[in-house]
Design an enzyme around this catalytic site. Structure first.
Site, PDB file in Angstrom:
ATOM      1  N   ASP A  49       6.752   4.128   7.985  1.00  0.00           N
ATOM      2  CA  ASP A  49       5.651   4.922   8.538  1.00  0.00           C
ATOM      3  C   ASP A  49       5.033   4.211   9.746  1.00  0.00           C
ATOM      4  O   ASP A  49       5.104   2.990   9.862  1.00  0.00           O
ATOM      5  CB  ASP A  49       4.517   5.082   7.504  1.00  0.00           C
ATOM      6  CG  ASP A  49       4.977   5.798   6.263  1.00  0.00           C
ATOM      7  OD1 ASP A  49       5.931   6.577   6.357  1.00  0.00           O
ATOM      8  OD2 ASP A  49       4.353   5.563   5.215  1.00  0.00           O
TER       9      ASP A  49
HETATM   10  N1  URA Z   1       6.820   3.941   1.470  1.00  0.00           N
HETATM   11  C1  URA Z   1       5.774   4.344   2.191  1.00  0.00           C
HETATM   12  O1  URA Z   1       4.827   4.908   1.672  1.00  0.00           O
HETATM   13  N2  URA Z   1       5.807   4.092   3.505  1.00  0.00           N
HETATM   14  C2  URA Z   1       6.818   3.481   4.132  1.00  0.00           C
HETATM   15  O2  URA Z   1       6.781   3.291   5.336  1.00  0.00           O
HETATM   16  C3  URA Z   1       7.903   3.078   3.356  1.00  0.00           C
HETATM   17  C4  URA Z   1       7.879   3.315   2.026  1.00  0.00           C
END
Ligand code: URA
Length: 240
Positions: free
Chosen positions: A108
């Site tokens: 993310d």
């Molecule tokens: N899980 C999440 O919530 N975000 C990420 O970036 C990777 C795994």
């Protein structure tokens, strides 16, 4: 886009002839690019896109494969181009790799840590496809604490969206009056999975960092920096 090289270099890279001999072959009218005989020196071709033929036989070049790990900071998207023009992880690797590479899966915008990048589609498939069960480990900081039953649920699978997660390995690393740091290893890679898993047990993730993909560890690579994987790491990924 593949690497762009001079035609005689392309011929030499294919193993068909030395560069000097390739120049002679071009002069002799024995070389075609995309069906047209090349009449002069200096023509450039794109590896993987242009079709080069010598004496009627196609010359192919195996594209060099790159395997990179990046310690992604927050504030970068894990795509090649962002629709809102936000900085991308490719900006951090810069133009230093002479060919296009792609992030392997996603982190993310607000997650940091280990991200692999490659132009080897087979590796991307192995790391991201659920059937290979490549574990991913994260350090999550949540605000407040977590109950015993919350931990139990994460360890046995929780419902996120319409999906029940596989049992996760979860350990508390540190606690303070206002927050808790945990290590969590998951076996799938659903969209925002870790945040949603903590959400499902009433906890809010305020910091998330990926530290491991399978056996590949982020180690002490500084934030925002990248390095080539070692041959050992590449072989591990190929043998997944
Ligand atoms: N899980 C999440 O919530 N975000 C990420 O970036 C990777 C795994």
């Amino acid at each position: 886009m593949g690497e762009i090289v001079r035609l005689q270099k392309y011929i030499a890279m294919s193993g068909a002839a030395s560069r000097r001999a390739a120049e002679t072959m071009i002069d002799e009218g024995r070389v075609k690019v995309n069906g047209k005989t090349v009449g002069e020196q200096g023509v450039k071709v794109e590896i993987g896109a242009d079709k080069v033929m010598l004496d009627g036989k196609e010359l192919k070049i195996k594209e060099k494969k790159y395997y990179i790990m990046l310690n992604k900071p927050t504030g970068y998207v894990s795509t090649v181009k962002d629709q809102f023009d936000r900085p991308t992880v490719i900006d951090l690797v810069g133009g230093e790799i002479g060919t296009r590479i792609f992030p392997v899966g996603r982190l993310d915008y607000d997650t940091e840590g280990l991200l692999l990048l490659t132009n080897d589609g087979a590796i991307t498939h192995k790391v991201t496809h659920p059937k290979f069960h490549t574990d991913k480990t994260y350090i999550a900081v949540i605000s407040g604490g977590i109950s015993v039953s919350g931990l139990h649920k994460l360890r046995h699978g929780v419902k996120i969206d319409n999906y029940k997660t596989a049992p996760a390995d979860v350990e508390i690393l540190d606690t303070s009056a206002t927050k808790t740091m945990l290590e969590i290893t998951i076996h799938e890679g659903k969209n925002r999975q870790v945040r949603k898993m903590f959400d499902a047990v009433g906890c809010k993730v305020i910091g998330l960092q990926r530290t491991r993909i399978g056996n590949i560890e982020l180690g002490n690579l500084p934030l925002g920096r990248w390095r080539h994987l070692t041959s050992h790491e590449v072989n591990y990924l190929k043998n997944l």
